[in-house]
Motif scaffolding. Structure first.
Motif, PDB file in Angstrom:
ATOM      1  N   ARG A  94      -6.506   2.124 -17.046  1.00 11.99           N
ATOM      2  CA  ARG A  94      -5.378   3.037 -16.882  1.00 11.99           C
ATOM      3  C   ARG A  94      -4.829   3.500 -18.218  1.00 11.99           C
ATOM      4  NH1 ARG A  94      -0.036   3.595 -16.803  1.00 11.99           N
ATOM      5  NH2 ARG A  94       0.958   4.687 -15.046  1.00 11.99           N
ATOM      6  N   GLU A  95      -4.701   2.564 -19.152  1.00 14.63           N
ATOM      7  CA  GLU A  95      -4.127   2.925 -20.453  1.00 14.63           C
ATOM      8  C   GLU A  95      -5.028   3.895 -21.210  1.00 14.63           C
ATOM      9  OE1 GLU A  95      -2.258  -0.263 -18.703  1.00 14.63           O
ATOM     10  OE2 GLU A  95      -4.364  -0.297 -19.374  1.00 14.63           O
ATOM     11  N   GLU A  96      -6.319   3.770 -21.032  1.00 15.48           N
ATOM     12  CA  GLU A  96      -7.252   4.672 -21.712  1.00 15.48           C
ATOM     13  C   GLU A  96      -7.216   6.070 -21.112  1.00 15.48           C
ATOM     14  OE1 GLU A  96     -12.071   5.114 -22.503  1.00 15.48           O
ATOM     15  OE2 GLU A  96     -11.229   3.210 -21.785  1.00 15.48           O
ATOM     16  N   ILE A  97      -7.009   6.149 -19.810  1.00 10.96           N
ATOM     17  CA  ILE A  97      -7.050   7.449 -19.136  1.00 10.96           C
ATOM     18  C   ILE A  97      -5.707   8.161 -19.215  1.00 10.96           C
ATOM     19  CG2 ILE A  97      -7.414   8.586 -16.909  1.00 10.96           C
ATOM     20  CD1 ILE A  97      -9.300   6.316 -16.195  1.00 10.96           C
ATOM     21  N   CYS A  98      -4.627   7.451 -18.916  1.00 17.06           N
ATOM     22  CA  CYS A  98      -3.322   8.098 -18.772  1.00 17.06           C
ATOM     23  C   CYS A  98      -2.332   7.724 -19.868  1.00 17.06           C
ATOM     24  CB  CYS A  98      -2.716   7.752 -17.413  1.00 17.06           C
ATOM     25  SG  CYS A  98      -3.743   8.293 -16.023  1.00 17.06           S
ATOM     26  N   GLY A  99      -2.657   6.779 -20.717  1.00 17.78           N
ATOM     27  CA  GLY A  99      -1.749   6.435 -21.804  1.00 17.78           C
ATOM     28  C   GLY A  99      -0.437   5.884 -21.284  1.00 17.78           C
ATOM     29  N   ARG A 100       0.685   6.470 -21.728  1.00 20.92           N
ATOM     30  CA  ARG A 100       2.017   6.001 -21.358  1.00 20.92           C
ATOM     31  C   ARG A 100       2.614   6.754 -20.181  1.00 20.92           C
ATOM     32  NH1 ARG A 100       3.191   1.298 -23.450  1.00 20.92           N
ATOM     33  NH2 ARG A 100       5.413   1.792 -23.332  1.00 20.92           N
ATOM     34  N   GLU A 113       3.865   7.710 -16.569  1.00 27.73           N
ATOM     35  CA  GLU A 113       4.426   6.857 -15.531  1.00 27.73           C
ATOM     36  C   GLU A 113       3.472   6.710 -14.352  1.00 27.73           C
ATOM     37  OE1 GLU A 113       8.237   8.239 -14.377  1.00 27.73           O
ATOM     38  OE2 GLU A 113       9.145   7.960 -16.364  1.00 27.73           O
ATOM     39  N   LYS A 114       2.828   7.809 -13.977  1.00 29.86           N
ATOM     40  CA  LYS A 114       1.869   7.759 -12.887  1.00 29.86           C
ATOM     41  C   LYS A 114       0.512   8.215 -13.397  1.00 29.86           C
ATOM     42  CE  LYS A 114       4.470   8.122  -8.582  1.00 29.86           C
ATOM     43  NZ  LYS A 114       4.559   8.826  -7.280  1.00 29.86           N
ATOM     44  N   CYS A 115      -0.510   7.479 -12.969  1.00 30.76           N
ATOM     45  CA  CYS A 115      -1.887   7.826 -13.364  1.00 30.76           C
ATOM     46  C   CYS A 115      -2.650   8.182 -12.098  1.00 30.76           C
ATOM     47  CB  CYS A 115      -2.532   6.647 -14.090  1.00 30.76           C
ATOM     48  SG  CYS A 115      -4.195   7.012 -14.704  1.00 30.76           S
ATOM     49  N   GLU A 132      -4.644   7.090  -7.074  1.00 33.68           N
ATOM     50  CA  GLU A 132      -3.639   6.611  -8.021  1.00 33.68           C
ATOM     51  C   GLU A 132      -4.092   5.264  -8.591  1.00 33.68           C
ATOM     52  OE1 GLU A 132       1.139   5.590  -8.355  1.00 33.68           O
ATOM     53  OE2 GLU A 132       0.271   6.266  -6.454  1.00 33.68           O
ATOM     54  N   ILE A 133      -4.070   5.155  -9.903  1.00 36.97           N
ATOM     55  CA  ILE A 133      -4.482   3.931 -10.588  1.00 36.97           C
ATOM     56  C   ILE A 133      -3.220   3.102 -10.848  1.00 36.97           C
ATOM     57  CG2 ILE A 133      -5.790   2.976 -12.489  1.00 36.97           C
ATOM     58  CD1 ILE A 133      -7.363   4.846 -10.620  1.00 36.97           C
ATOM     59  N   ILE A 134      -3.176   1.923 -10.251  1.00 38.44           N
ATOM     60  CA  ILE A 134      -2.020   1.041 -10.377  1.00 38.44           C
ATOM     61  C   ILE A 134      -2.215   0.153 -11.592  1.00 38.44           C
ATOM     62  CG2 ILE A 134      -0.596  -0.678  -9.217  1.00 38.44           C
ATOM     63  CD1 ILE A 134      -0.645   2.083  -7.890  1.00 38.44           C
ATOM     64  N   ASP A 135      -1.157   0.064 -12.396  1.00 38.23           N
ATOM     65  CA  ASP A 135      -1.214  -0.735 -13.620  1.00 38.23           C
ATOM     66  C   ASP A 135      -1.183  -2.220 -13.272  1.00 38.23           C
ATOM     67  OD1 ASP A 135      -1.151  -1.219 -16.414  1.00 38.23           O
ATOM     68  OD2 ASP A 135       0.995  -1.667 -16.221  1.00 38.23           O
ATOM     69  N   ILE A 136      -2.005  -2.997 -13.982  1.00 37.25           N
ATOM     70  CA  ILE A 136      -1.960  -4.457 -13.904  1.00 37.25           C
ATOM     71  C   ILE A 136      -1.655  -4.992 -15.292  1.00 37.25           C
ATOM     72  CG2 ILE A 136      -3.595  -4.520 -11.978  1.00 37.25           C
ATOM     73  CD1 ILE A 136      -5.728  -5.419 -13.963  1.00 37.25           C
ATOM     74  N   ASN A 137      -1.211  -6.235 -15.339  1.00 38.90           N
ATOM     75  CA  ASN A 137      -0.826  -6.833 -16.621  1.00 38.90           C
ATOM     76  C   ASN A 137      -2.084  -7.338 -17.330  1.00 38.90           C
ATOM     77  OD1 ASN A 137       0.889  -7.675 -18.660  1.00 38.90           O
ATOM     78  ND2 ASN A 137       1.253  -9.697 -17.748  1.00 38.90           N
ATOM     79  N   ASP A 183       0.714  -1.847 -21.326  1.00 37.69           N
ATOM     80  CA  ASP A 183       1.097  -1.772 -19.919  1.00 37.69           C
ATOM     81  C   ASP A 183       2.452  -1.085 -19.774  1.00 37.69           C
ATOM     82  OD1 ASP A 183      -1.227  -3.107 -19.124  1.00 37.69           O
ATOM     83  OD2 ASP A 183      -0.312  -5.052 -19.590  1.00 37.69           O
ATOM     84  N   LEU A 184       2.782  -0.788 -18.513  1.00 38.96           N
ATOM     85  CA  LEU A 184       4.028  -0.080 -18.227  1.00 38.96           C
ATOM     86  C   LEU A 184       4.897  -0.904 -17.283  1.00 38.96           C
ATOM     87  CD1 LEU A 184       2.707   3.557 -17.663  1.00 38.96           C
ATOM     88  CD2 LEU A 184       3.772   2.643 -19.718  1.00 38.96           C
TER      89      LEU A 184
END
Length: 803
Positions: free
Chosen positions: A88-94, A96-98, A118-123, A157-158
């Motif tokens: 997720r971080e590589e595709i959408c960066g910071r 809020e929604k990816c 929708e890609i859900i952020d994980i820790n 992460d967000l």
């Protein structure tokens, strides 16, 4: 060809019948970092497609060109699966929604379905500090509550998985002060709890820990080394805690982006402030350079809004005594319209029947623009003069359909230009062309490009040379548009047209079968027929006019004075009393050519008295140029050259004889008297020729007589030999063999006299005879027979006389 056309018609018809509006979005949610091949959703079930008929529907994913395909569609069960590891971080960066968007095309129904995942952020990321250790310097004179900013940790992460708090351990002299910024980011700072004594302890080692809120939580640590300095009671202070700058993405390298400034109330070394760049986030490359003395921040690289729209880093101001202050610099990049839209054709058909109804689908295409905001808003259009329109469907997909019935007789093919234009300033656009062919029947005859043709050919052309080419167009298709050419026979002069011209039935090229002569033929008119290959065939005729152009192939012909048949020249009279400009005569000439090839000019190339006469350049008039003098010759000979204006020029010449006289009537009488000797001269020539012939015959007769005498003597000598005459006692050297017969040589004395220049010879024979015998001494001095010498001399004299 018939089967192919039928398939095309059926395909177009099905496209029109089965095309309908595109459905709404289908939404899925998955966590990031799922393994390749993980299940995302059942596309077939959600679209209402029976798994048993899945292969007949032809479901496939339409992805954007140039982007990574993170998902794949299982053709066996209709399940949507991951095809790549998704970070997720590589595709959408910071963001809020990816959300990853793509489309699924049902080829059977020609429907497009929008899919959102929708890609859900994980820790999956722990907090990290830019460096593992930070060194802080505090003066021992600093009072309680003295604040020193510490470096911040970052977590990719967000939300709850990002940094939630900081902890400080290692000494009771300090405590941690964390303040919440406007953008929700926590800013840690070190506060002095009680004054320090450098002599008691000069260095303190502290541990700063950043913790996120994930489950399980993750943390990151950094070492804080505090050095106690001698008294420096004033630290540098930035004039503002945050520097926010907005620049355009096309700012050139080396430009000054911002200037930071800090003041220190101390003097000397403790008041000298040096600036340094403390941190650049790992999202960005170090594209900025900070001047340690002036505080100017300059751009060292290039900015691109599409790569990064925000740059954030910290700057530190430190004085000579070790005290410092920090400030944050936030550089916001303004997007410019520097990316043109992209048009991607996902489906199109290359041919369509003219009987297809309005609304038939021609193509499906997608438009993209990497810019943002209004710069990324794209509008697609087709030319208004074409019978097509664009219908927008889900997201940025368009369908190209017919706006009415098509008429192939009006337009057999279309090159449909689709233009995508964004709303930026200035707007950028891109185009794509879709070629479409309209099928038809043979209902149009061939049509020539012109109603009539006119061509030109220079005479004296080579046989078989190309003269011109004709071309007719037929708006029909294939065999119906295959044209053959022919010449309709007409009579040209005394010869049929087929003896002059030939046409290539396939190309319409016309060739010359013979060489043309402008003086014989100046113009040829005929018809060319163009016939197509339809059933029944259609044809049309066109009138062709071929003009033969003149070439300079005829030399000028002099009409006056006409060249005399007896080799003499014409005689013109001029009185000696003539004044300058007196017209003597006029040379008249014509040229069989035309145009400038027949433009004649006259030149006086030779004259008995140069400068006495002038010749008109274009008139041919011979005039006197001065008064005639007594010393001027009675007879003047003028050579006149007549030349045309062709390339190369051709010419002819004539000799004009001008007689100068005081009294023209007397001169005419003299000229009439002169004519008689001219005739006598002609007769004298004839008589001289007869005389020469007579003398020649006389000498030939003399030669024959002489040969007869020689033959007679030879016979006589032969008879004497046969009578038994014995020449005993005579030396053998005094005999010469002739044809096997020995004959006695007698000596003759000859006296030859030749006269030079008169072509006459005289031979004198002495009265007295020589002796009949030769002495040995005489034989030695005269080895040749005298009679033979006489014979050879006579022949030589005859030969000289004859010639």
């Amino acid at each position: 060809n018939t089967t192919h056309s039928f398939r095309k018609l059926r395909q177009v018809f099905l496209l029109f019948i089965l095309w309908s509006a595109i459905s709404g979005q289908i939404h899925y949610s998955i966590p990031e970092e799922m393994h390749k091949g993980s299940f995302v959703g059942n596309i077939a079930k959600d679209l209402g497609v029976d798994e048993k008929q899945l292969s007949n529907h032809g479901l496939r994913i339409i992805s954007n060109v140039g982007k990574i395909h993170y998902f794949a569609l299982n053709a066996n069960n209709g399940h949507l699966q991951t095809s790549e590891r998704i970070d997720r971080e590589e595709i959408c960066g910071r963001a809020e929604k990816c959300i990853l968007k793509f489309q699924v095309l049902n080829e059977y129904k020609l429907k497009l379905y929008g899919i959102e995942v929708e890609i859900i952020d994980i820790n999956d990321n722990a907090p990290q500090f830019p460096v593992g250790e930070q060194e802080v310097e505090i003066s021992e004179m600093s009072a309680s509550g003295f604040r020193v900013p510490l470096m911040e940790a970052h977590d990719l992460d967000l939300g709850i998985n990002s940094i939630q708090g900081y902890q400080l351990t290692g000494s009771g002299h300090f405590f941690l002060d964390v303040q919440m910024g406007e953008n929700g980011i926590q800013h840690p700072a070190l506060l002095l709890k009680e004054p320090l004594d450098r002599e008691e302890q000069s260095v303190y080692d502290l541990i700063l820990t950043a913790t996120d809120g994930g489950d399980p939580f993750r943390s990151g640590t950094a070492q804080i080394k505090v050095r106690v300095l001698d008294a420096n009671d004033n630290a540098p202070i930035f004039n503002q805690p945050i520097y926010e700058v907005t620049v355009k993405e096309n700012i050139p390298k080396g430009s000054t982006v911002a200037t930071v400034s800090a003041t220190d109330l101390d003097e000397g070394l403790n008041g000298e402030v040096k600036y340094s760049l403390r941190k650049v986030t790992q999202f960005h490359s170090p594209q900025f350079l900070l001047n340690s003395t002036t505080g100017e921040i300059t751009l060292t690289g290039s900015l691109d809004y599409e790569i990064s729209s925000l740059h954030e880093f910290e700057v530190e101001a430190k004085d000579g005594g070790g005290l410092s202050d920090r400030s944050k610099v936030i550089i916001t990049i303004t997007d410019l319209n520097d990316n043109a839209p992209e048009l991607i054709v996902n489906y199109f058909t290359s041919s369509i029947s003219e009987s297809s109804p309005a609304g038939t689908v021609i193509a499906i295409l997608n438009v993209q623009d990497q810019d943002s905001g209004v710069n990324g808003e794209v509008t697609c259009s087709v030319p208004n003069n074409l019978p097509f329109r664009l219908e927008r469907s889900v997201d940025d997909f368009y369908s190209l359909v017919t706006a009415g019935t098509l008429d192939r007789e009006h337009m057999p093919t279309f090159n449909i230009t689709i233009t995508g234009t964004d709303n930026g300033i200035p707007p950028l656009s891109t185009t794509t062309v879709i070629a479409l062919q309209v099928l038809d029947t043979n209902d149009n005859p061939p049509v020539f490009e012109k109603t009539d043709y006119t061509f030109y050919l220079v005479e004296n052309n080579h046989r078989g040379s190309l003269i011109f080419s004709l071309r007719a167009n037929d708006p029909d298709w294939e065999e119906n548009a295959r044209i053959t050419y022919s010449i309709i026979e007409e009579q040209t002069g005394n010869f049929p047209l087929s003896s002059y011209l030939s046409i290539n039935s396939e190309t319409g090229a016309v060739y010359a079968l013979n060489s043309f002569d402008y003086e014989e033929i100046q113009e040829i008119r005929f018809l060319v027929k163009a016939q197509d290959g339809g059933s029944p065939p259609l044809s049309s005729n066109v009138s062709v006019t071929l003009f033969i152009l003149d070439q300079n192939d005829n030399a000028p012909e002099i009409l006056y004075p006409s060249p005399p048949t007896d080799g003499s020249t014409g005689i013109e009279l001029a009185p000696r009393s003539s004044e300058p400009g007196y017209l003597i005569t006029k040379v008249v000439a014509v040229d069989a050519d035309s145009g400038q090839n027949a433009w004649l000019s006259y030149q006086l190339t030779k004259a008995t008295e140069p400068g006495l006469f002038t010749l008109g350049l274009h008139t041919g008039e011979i005039r006197t140029s001065r008064f005639l003098l007594e010393k001027d010759a009675f007879k003047q000979s003028l050579v006149v050259l007549v030349k045309d204006n062709g390339q190369p020029p051709l010419s002819a010449s004539v000799t004009v004889t001008v007689v100068l006289a005081d009294n023209i009537p007397d001169t005419l009488i003299d000229l009439s008297n002169i004519s008689v000797p001219v005739d006598h001269t002609s007769d004298l020539t004839f008589y001289l020729v007869v005389a020469v012939a007579f003398v020649s015959c006389l000498f030939l007769t003399f030669l024959l007589v002489l040969l007869a005498i020689r033959f007679h003597r030879w016979r006589k000598s032969q008879l004497c030999g046969n009578g038994g005459v014995n020449f005993s006692g005579v030396p053998v050297s005094q005999f010469v063999g002739i044809d096997g017969v020995r004959a006695f040589l007698q000596s003759y004395c000859h006296e030859v006299s030749l006269t030079s220049g008169s072509r006459k010879s005289q031979i004198f024979f002495p009265i007295g005879s020589c002796t009949n015998t030769l002495t040995p001494q005489q034989h030695l001095s005269h080895s040749t027979s005298p009679s033979h010498l006489t014979f050879y001399l006579v022949v030589a004299v005859a030969f000289i006389t004859y010639f």
